[in-house]
Design an enzyme around this catalytic site. Structure first.
Site, PDB file in Angstrom:
ATOM      1  N   ASP A  20      25.735  98.606  78.110  1.00 43.59           N
ATOM      2  CA  ASP A  20      25.739  97.146  78.012  1.00 43.59           C
ATOM      3  C   ASP A  20      25.160  96.735  76.663  1.00 43.59           C
ATOM      4  OD1 ASP A  20      25.855  94.491  78.558  1.00 43.59           O
ATOM      5  OD2 ASP A  20      24.547  94.540  80.322  1.00 43.59           O
ATOM      6  N   ASP A 114      31.548  93.425  76.377  1.00 35.97           N
ATOM      7  CA  ASP A 114      30.253  94.010  75.994  1.00 35.97           C
ATOM      8  C   ASP A 114      29.719  95.015  77.008  1.00 35.97           C
ATOM      9  OD1 ASP A 114      29.691  92.204  77.991  1.00 35.97           O
ATOM     10  OD2 ASP A 114      27.823  91.521  77.094  1.00 35.97           O
ATOM     11  N   GLU A 115      30.560  95.512  77.899  1.00 38.38           N
ATOM     12  CA  GLU A 115      30.051  96.344  78.983  1.00 38.38           C
ATOM     13  C   GLU A 115      31.089  97.365  79.423  1.00 38.38           C
ATOM     14  OE1 GLU A 115      28.284  95.141  83.160  1.00 38.38           O
ATOM     15  OE2 GLU A 115      28.654  93.436  81.873  1.00 38.38           O
TER      16      GLU A 115
END
Length: 424
Positions: A20, A114-115
């Site tokens: 993350d 973003d993950e």
DNA sequence: TCTGGGGTCCTTAGTCCA
DNA sequence: TCTGTGGACTAAGGACCC
């Protein structure tokens, strides 16, 4: 007590990673403009009705968090730097970060820009234990992109995601305390870790579900785990009850899925000022439908079900949908469907949000032509307009119905929010 | 306080049909 | 022919996630 967990790799090792990025959009903006380093930076919420998409840790100290209305964020920290989002730039950066992850293993499942989840059970046989791979990934992302990320390591996807929370920087009144960056939940210790957490830590427990669980006296994950499954199903329905009860007991057999096909494509927009007339909304609906059709064609997909979404001034939200006889990716078809649905709705109370979505997706090659099909001519025209837009930008050309007599094609300078299809 | 955008999945209810 | 049932499909809304 050690309980054998289903879904754990056979050798009992920790083989799942959750990666993350830390305050991703804000961090990318700060990298682009180093003079912002150390200052509170907020991405999103630049319009009159926006919300915060991401806040730097310096901004979080003031209590600013994502999904917070921009008006409130400004009150909390008037001297913060508010920036509009630049989605296409974040996508490019995200693609490069994902490439770093795929260098370790092809088993990467992006959850958002973003993950991502990773299954490193195979890779760790060649490259080393999962915690070492996690540290290696952090180092490479920092070196190649000058961005920090946090990594959770555990025996299942869900435990890895919870572990990431422990790895992340923490914000308190005294400032930001940097986290360890990597947190490992060792095999065999999952339930100790899990059962102390509040039930809201479970993926899928939001405000509504936690209210229902509280009525049963359930406050922690441990409380839920000790409840009979039937009680959870009774309170939450079959799917959610069963799933959450399993997660509370540490059971998560979901594999990492590498190529998840999209289930729907949509565009929606909150207007800077409410729209009250069908004519205004028809133009907006056509513009949104055109943007959805364009994305369908770019993705090689066609859709059977078109959905129109409206949010009225009082925040009441409705959807109206229609399922077509044949799947389509044509602007003409989507605009017609959206206008037809809009015509059934009384818009006089004032509309603050309009959206157009496409679902029931199939691959474009699967579409069947009928004898009286006149779409090939439109296909050719749409190909040309797509090319013009690729070359000169999204507002270079569009359906005539999307043009308003007073202003021509809509542009972000209207004062409406800037994350919509006109801004891409 | 005043509430974005883009998604996923689930539930409920109605209809059609074998 | 009538009635009941269950599955497939559609429509609408809700909850949740980042």
């Amino acid at each position: 007590m050690t309980t054998e967990l289903k879904g754990r790799p056979p050798d009992g090792s920790v083989g799942f990673l959750h990666v993350d990025m830390d305050a991703f959009y804000a961090a990318v903006e700060i990298r682009r403009r180093p003079e912002l380093r150390g200052r509170p930076v907020v991405v999103g919420g630049t319009g009159s009705r926006g919300v915060v998409a991401a806040a730097s840790y310096e901004a979080r100290v003031f209590g600013i968090g994502s999904a917070m209305p921009s008006t409130r964020a400004r009150r909390l920290c008037p001297h913060a730097v508010f920036l509009p989002g630049d989605h296409s730039h974040y996508s490019e950066v995200s693609e490069r970060v994902m490439a770093i992850l795929r260098d370790v293993t092809p088993l990467v499942e992006p959850l958002s820009l973003d993950e991502a989840f990773m299954d490193v059970r195979g890779a760790s046989r060649l490259l080393g234990p999962a915690p070492e791979l996690a540290a290696e990934i952090r180092a490479r992302v920092l070196e190649q992109e000058q961005l920090t990320c946090s990594v959770g390591v555990a025996s299942t996807k869900f435990m890895a995601k919870l572990a990431t929370e422990r790895a992340k920087p923490r914000v308190g009144p005294a400032g930001t305390v940097w986290g360890p960056g990597v947190h490992v939940v060792a095999a065999g210790t999952e339930l100790d870790f899990l059962h102390r957490l509040p039930v809201t830590a479970l993926f899928g427990v939001g405000p509504a579900t936690s209210r229902r669980l509280l009525r049963l006296g359930v406050e922690t994950v441990g409380d839920l785990a000790s409840l009979p499954e039937a009680a959870a199903v009774n309170a939450l329905g079959t799917a959610a009850g069963r799933q959450l009860h399993q997660l509370a007991n540490g059971v998560d057999e979901r594999p990492v899925v590498v190529n998840r096909a999209p289930r729907s494509i949509s565009h929606e927009e909150t207007f800077a000022r409410d729209r009250h007339t069908a004519a205004e909304l028809e133009a907006e609906a056509a513009r949104l439908a055109d943007a959805v059709a364009r994305r369908l064609r770019t993705s090689g997909l066609q859709s059977r079900t078109i959905t129109l979404k409206l949010r009225f001034a009082d925040f009441r939200t409705i959807t109206r949908s229609v399922t077509l006889a044949d799947p389509t990716d044509g602007t003409r078809d989507l605009v017609a469907a959206a206008r037809e649905l809009l015509a059934q709705i009384d818009v006089s109370p004032g509309v603050r949000l309009l959206g157009v979505g496409a679902s029931g997706l199939v691959e474009a090659s699967a579409r069947q032509l009928s004898f009286d099909d006149e779409t090939p001519a439109y296909d050719a025209a749409e190909q040309v307009t797509d090319e013009i837009r690729n070359r000169f930008g999204p507002s270079a050309i569009g359906p005539a119905v999307a043009i308003r007599s007073d202003r021509g094609l809509r542009s972000p300078s209207d004062g409406d929010q800037r994350w919509g299809p006109a801004a891409d």
